[in-house]
Design a protein around this motif. Structure first.
Motif, PDB file in Angstrom:
ATOM      1  N   ALA A   1     -10.867 -25.190 -19.755  1.00 18.55           N
ATOM      2  CA  ALA A   1      -9.725 -24.843 -18.907  1.00 18.55           C
ATOM      3  C   ALA A   1      -8.650 -24.100 -19.702  1.00 18.55           C
ATOM      4  O   ALA A   1      -7.935 -23.246 -19.157  1.00 18.55           O
ATOM      5  CB  ALA A   1      -9.139 -26.102 -18.273  1.00 18.55           C
ATOM      6  N   GLY A   2      -8.530 -24.419 -20.992  1.00 17.21           N
ATOM      7  CA  GLY A   2      -7.578 -23.689 -21.833  1.00 17.21           C
ATOM      8  C   GLY A   2      -7.914 -22.215 -21.898  1.00 17.21           C
ATOM      9  O   GLY A   2      -7.025 -21.351 -21.790  1.00 17.21           O
ATOM     10  N   ALA A   3      -9.217 -21.899 -22.054  1.00 22.58           N
ATOM     11  CA  ALA A   3      -9.634 -20.494 -22.009  1.00 22.58           C
ATOM     12  C   ALA A   3      -9.372 -19.901 -20.631  1.00 22.58           C
ATOM     13  O   ALA A   3      -8.965 -18.734 -20.507  1.00 22.58           O
ATOM     14  CB  ALA A   3     -11.116 -20.383 -22.370  1.00 22.58           C
ATOM     15  N   GLY A   4      -9.597 -20.730 -19.589  1.00 13.24           N
ATOM     16  CA  GLY A   4      -9.343 -20.254 -18.236  1.00 13.24           C
ATOM     17  C   GLY A   4      -7.881 -19.925 -17.988  1.00 13.24           C
ATOM     18  O   GLY A   4      -7.562 -18.945 -17.304  1.00 13.24           O
ATOM     19  N   ILE A   5      -6.990 -20.719 -18.546  1.00 16.72           N
ATOM     20  CA  ILE A   5      -5.551 -20.463 -18.381  1.00 16.72           C
ATOM     21  C   ILE A   5      -5.165 -19.148 -19.060  1.00 16.72           C
ATOM     22  O   ILE A   5      -4.377 -18.360 -18.526  1.00 16.72           O
ATOM     23  CB  ILE A   5      -4.732 -21.641 -18.936  1.00 16.72           C
ATOM     24  N   ILE A   6      -5.735 -18.903 -20.251  1.00 18.35           N
ATOM     25  CA  ILE A   6      -5.471 -17.626 -20.927  1.00 18.35           C
ATOM     26  C   ILE A   6      -5.955 -16.459 -20.076  1.00 18.35           C
ATOM     27  O   ILE A   6      -5.249 -15.452 -19.905  1.00 18.35           O
ATOM     28  CB  ILE A   6      -6.159 -17.615 -22.308  1.00 18.35           C
ATOM     29  N   LEU A   7      -7.157 -16.596 -19.519  1.00 21.69           N
ATOM     30  CA  LEU A   7      -7.684 -15.540 -18.651  1.00 21.69           C
ATOM     31  C   LEU A   7      -6.869 -15.406 -17.367  1.00 21.69           C
ATOM     32  O   LEU A   7      -6.687 -14.299 -16.848  1.00 21.69           O
ATOM     33  CB  LEU A   7      -9.144 -15.838 -18.314  1.00 21.69           C
ATOM     34  N   MET A   8      -6.363 -16.527 -16.849  1.00 22.26           N
ATOM     35  CA  MET A   8      -5.531 -16.482 -15.655  1.00 22.26           C
ATOM     36  C   MET A   8      -4.241 -15.706 -15.927  1.00 22.26           C
ATOM     37  O   MET A   8      -3.810 -14.883 -15.102  1.00 22.26           O
ATOM     38  CB  MET A   8      -5.200 -17.898 -15.191  1.00 22.26           C
ATOM     39  N   ILE A   9      -3.606 -15.959 -17.065  1.00 20.50           N
ATOM     40  CA  ILE A   9      -2.390 -15.233 -17.434  1.00 20.50           C
ATOM     41  C   ILE A   9      -2.679 -13.748 -17.586  1.00 20.50           C
ATOM     42  O   ILE A   9      -1.918 -12.889 -17.122  1.00 20.50           O
ATOM     43  CB  ILE A   9      -1.785 -15.822 -18.722  1.00 20.50           C
ATOM     44  N   PHE A  10      -3.811 -13.438 -18.226  1.00 23.31           N
ATOM     45  CA  PHE A  10      -4.202 -12.034 -18.386  1.00 23.31           C
ATOM     46  C   PHE A  10      -4.436 -11.385 -17.028  1.00 23.31           C
ATOM     47  O   PHE A  10      -4.038 -10.238 -16.792  1.00 23.31           O
ATOM     48  CB  PHE A  10      -5.457 -11.941 -19.250  1.00 23.31           C
ATOM     49  N   THR A  11      -5.092 -12.109 -16.115  1.00 20.76           N
ATOM     50  CA  THR A  11      -5.324 -11.597 -14.767  1.00 20.76           C
ATOM     51  C   THR A  11      -4.015 -11.317 -14.051  1.00 20.76           C
ATOM     52  O   THR A  11      -3.864 -10.285 -13.378  1.00 20.76           O
ATOM     53  CB  THR A  11      -6.155 -12.602 -13.951  1.00 20.76           C
ATOM     54  N   ALA A  12      -3.054 -12.228 -14.185  1.00 21.53           N
ATOM     55  CA  ALA A  12      -1.753 -12.042 -13.541  1.00 21.53           C
ATOM     56  C   ALA A  12      -1.045 -10.811 -14.087  1.00 21.53           C
ATOM     57  O   ALA A  12      -0.428 -10.038 -13.323  1.00 21.53           O
ATOM     58  CB  ALA A  12      -0.890 -13.285 -13.739  1.00 21.53           C
ATOM     59  N   ILE A  13      -1.127 -10.604 -15.391  1.00 21.38           N
ATOM     60  CA  ILE A  13      -0.479  -9.424 -15.996  1.00 21.38           C
ATOM     61  C   ILE A  13      -1.126  -8.135 -15.499  1.00 21.38           C
ATOM     62  O   ILE A  13      -0.440  -7.172 -15.132  1.00 21.38           O
ATOM     63  CB  ILE A  13      -0.545  -9.516 -17.531  1.00 21.38           C
ATOM     64  N   VAL A  14      -2.460  -8.123 -15.461  1.00 16.54           N
ATOM     65  CA  VAL A  14      -3.166  -6.931 -14.983  1.00 16.54           C
ATOM     66  C   VAL A  14      -2.832  -6.657 -13.521  1.00 16.54           C
ATOM     67  O   VAL A  14      -2.540  -5.516 -13.130  1.00 16.54           O
ATOM     68  CB  VAL A  14      -4.690  -7.102 -15.164  1.00 16.54           C
ATOM     69  N   GLY A  15      -2.855  -7.711 -12.685  1.00 16.68           N
ATOM     70  CA  GLY A  15      -2.622  -7.534 -11.257  1.00 16.68           C
ATOM     71  C   GLY A  15      -1.181  -7.243 -10.889  1.00 16.68           C
ATOM     72  O   GLY A  15      -0.924  -6.635  -9.848  1.00 16.68           O
ATOM     73  N   GLU A  16      -0.249  -7.665 -11.730  1.00 13.51           N
ATOM     74  CA  GLU A  16       1.167  -7.513 -11.383  1.00 13.51           C
ATOM     75  C   GLU A  16       1.829  -6.338 -12.092  1.00 13.51           C
ATOM     76  O   GLU A  16       2.744  -5.717 -11.544  1.00 13.51           O
ATOM     77  CB  GLU A  16       1.913  -8.804 -11.749  1.00 13.51           C
ATOM     78  N   VAL A  17       1.374  -6.020 -13.303  1.00 13.09           N
ATOM     79  CA  VAL A  17       2.083  -5.026 -14.120  1.00 13.09           C
ATOM     80  C   VAL A  17       1.272  -3.751 -14.340  1.00 13.09           C
ATOM     81  O   VAL A  17       1.815  -2.651 -14.263  1.00 13.09           O
ATOM     82  CB  VAL A  17       2.466  -5.641 -15.490  1.00 13.09           C
ATOM     83  N   ILE A  18      -0.023  -3.899 -14.588  1.00  7.10           N
ATOM     84  CA  ILE A  18      -0.816  -2.745 -15.025  1.00  7.10           C
ATOM     85  C   ILE A  18      -1.512  -2.039 -13.867  1.00  7.10           C
ATOM     86  O   ILE A  18      -1.370  -0.826 -13.684  1.00  7.10           O
ATOM     87  CB  ILE A  18      -1.861  -3.202 -16.074  1.00  7.10           C
ATOM     88  N   ALA A  19      -2.298  -2.772 -13.080  1.00  6.79           N
ATOM     89  CA  ALA A  19      -3.165  -2.140 -12.082  1.00  6.79           C
ATOM     90  C   ALA A  19      -2.418  -1.411 -10.962  1.00  6.79           C
ATOM     91  O   ALA A  19      -2.760  -0.262 -10.659  1.00  6.79           O
ATOM     92  CB  ALA A  19      -4.121  -3.177 -11.490  1.00  6.79           C
ATOM     93  N   PRO A  20      -1.405  -2.016 -10.295  1.00  9.99           N
ATOM     94  CA  PRO A  20      -0.792  -1.338  -9.144  1.00  9.99           C
ATOM     95  C   PRO A  20      -0.189   0.034  -9.457  1.00  9.99           C
ATOM     96  O   PRO A  20      -0.476   1.005  -8.746  1.00  9.99           O
ATOM     97  CB  PRO A  20       0.276  -2.340  -8.676  1.00  9.99           C
TER      98      PRO A  20
END
Length: 356
Positions: free
Chosen positions: A105-124
């Protein structure tokens, strides 16, 4: 010792996930480039523009594919550790399955944070720029402005579109016509409109006010047609697409729709679904733990990859089906968005509890 083991497991999961993501993005980029072949040569759209367009769209694909990539990466990492008996040694050392799940789950949380950054800051912003770059290269003789709605100029006409219902259907369409001296000659409004492949508008419940020299003449028609050079692809730049907005943008647009008495359910579902899918990244990684100790412990890399893809696709399809069917049956947007993630959480914890 526990800290060293946890870092080792997390690094293995993140490394495999990064490798899987590179492969998925390469395949997605190749597919997207192939689909651009028909547009190359239209207007000023070149091969270099097509490559740039693909590169700008890759972050959006990364955001969409991260749940599947995270699951496959976790399956590969934990499966490799189980096949080499490293996980068995860890269990023999007194580490419980729940503790290993927490490391995962610790790895999952890191990936979740990365996903949020990509979806909120980079991709749009990159996706929006890619759409603009491609469309303006293909249709370089139009002009457009607008934020909350589309404002497009076509010759002596200005057309305003308030909402896009589907690919070529629009709601709240205003048509402003000017003369050669740029004086306003008429204002028309249609509740709904559609555009065919020849850019011919079909306006429904059309009310027009013509401005004569001394009076204003109003006419009403159940249906009328209007020929323009504006295509659905061009208008789609300014009409807000729920999938291309950030979470903050969705929240702001929902408030705008509510303030103007417009239906905001589609954007509310998209807002909560974005949050739910991001949280699901951390949960779906943990789902790999039961497979590492269960029937897939001795299976190969190919089998784990297939299982990861199947689970990810089922989760994605279920989420999309609920988003579509939930609106039809008037389900609350928060329930539509969160139900797949809640079901995934229950299945994950049930599977872990069955591991001995």
């Amino acid at each position: 010792m526990t800290s060293i083991l946890s870092r080792y497991v997390i690094r293995a999961i993140l490394g495999n996930t990064a490798l899987v993501m590179l492969v998925l993005l390469a395949l997605s980029g190749l597919y997207l480039f192939i689909t651009q072949q028909d547009d190359i040569g239209v207007g000023a759209f070149t091969v270099a523009n097509a490559f740039m367009y693909v590169g700008l769209y890759l972050p959006k694909y990364a955001f969409d594919l991260l749940p599947i990539a995270a699951l496959i990466g976790a399956l590969l990492a934990l499966g490799s550790l189980a096949r080499t008996l490293e996980l068995i040694v860890v269990r023999a050392a007194g580490v419980s399955t729940m503790r290993i799940a927490m490391w995962t789950a610790g790895a999952g949380i890191i990936l979740m944070i990365f996903t949020a950054i990509v979806g909120e800051v980079i991709a749009p912003p990159m996706e929006q720029y890619g759409r603009q770059m491609k469309t303006f290269a293909k249709f370089n003789d139009y002009s457009m402005a607008g934020n909350k709605s589309a404002w497009a100029k076509d010759g002596d006409m200005m057309i305003s579109v308030r909402q896009q219902a589907a690919g070529n259907r629009y709601g709240g369409v205003y048509v402003f016509k000017f003369d050669g001296q740029r004086r306003l000659r008429s204002v028309g409004h249609a509740n709904n409109a559609s555009i065919d492949e020849n850019n011919l508008w079909q306006l429904e419940n059309y009310v027009e006010s013509r401005i004569d020299d001394e009076r204003v003449v109003t006419s009403k028609e159940p249906e009328t047609r209007l020929q323009t050079r504006l295509s659905p692809e061009f208008l789609g730049l300014a009409v807000l697409d729920a999938d291309s907005l950030t979470g903050r943008g969705l929240f702001s647009y929902i408030q705008h729709l509510r303030a103007n008495g417009l239906d905001s359910r589609t954007y509310e579902v998209a807002f909560w679904a974005r949050i739910a899918r991001t949280v699901a990244v951390a949960i779906i990684v943990v789902l790999a733990v039961p497979f590492a100790f269960g029937p897939m412990r001795a299976t190969g890399t190919g089998a784990r990859t297939v299982v990861g893809i199947m689970i990810g696709v089922v989760f994605f399809l279920m989420a999309k089906m609920l988003e579509s069917g939930g609106e039809v049956f008037n389900m609350p947007p928060i329930m539509i968005a969160w139900l797949p993630t809640v079901l995934l959480t229950l299945v994950t914890f049930f599977a872990i509890s069955r591991v001995r």
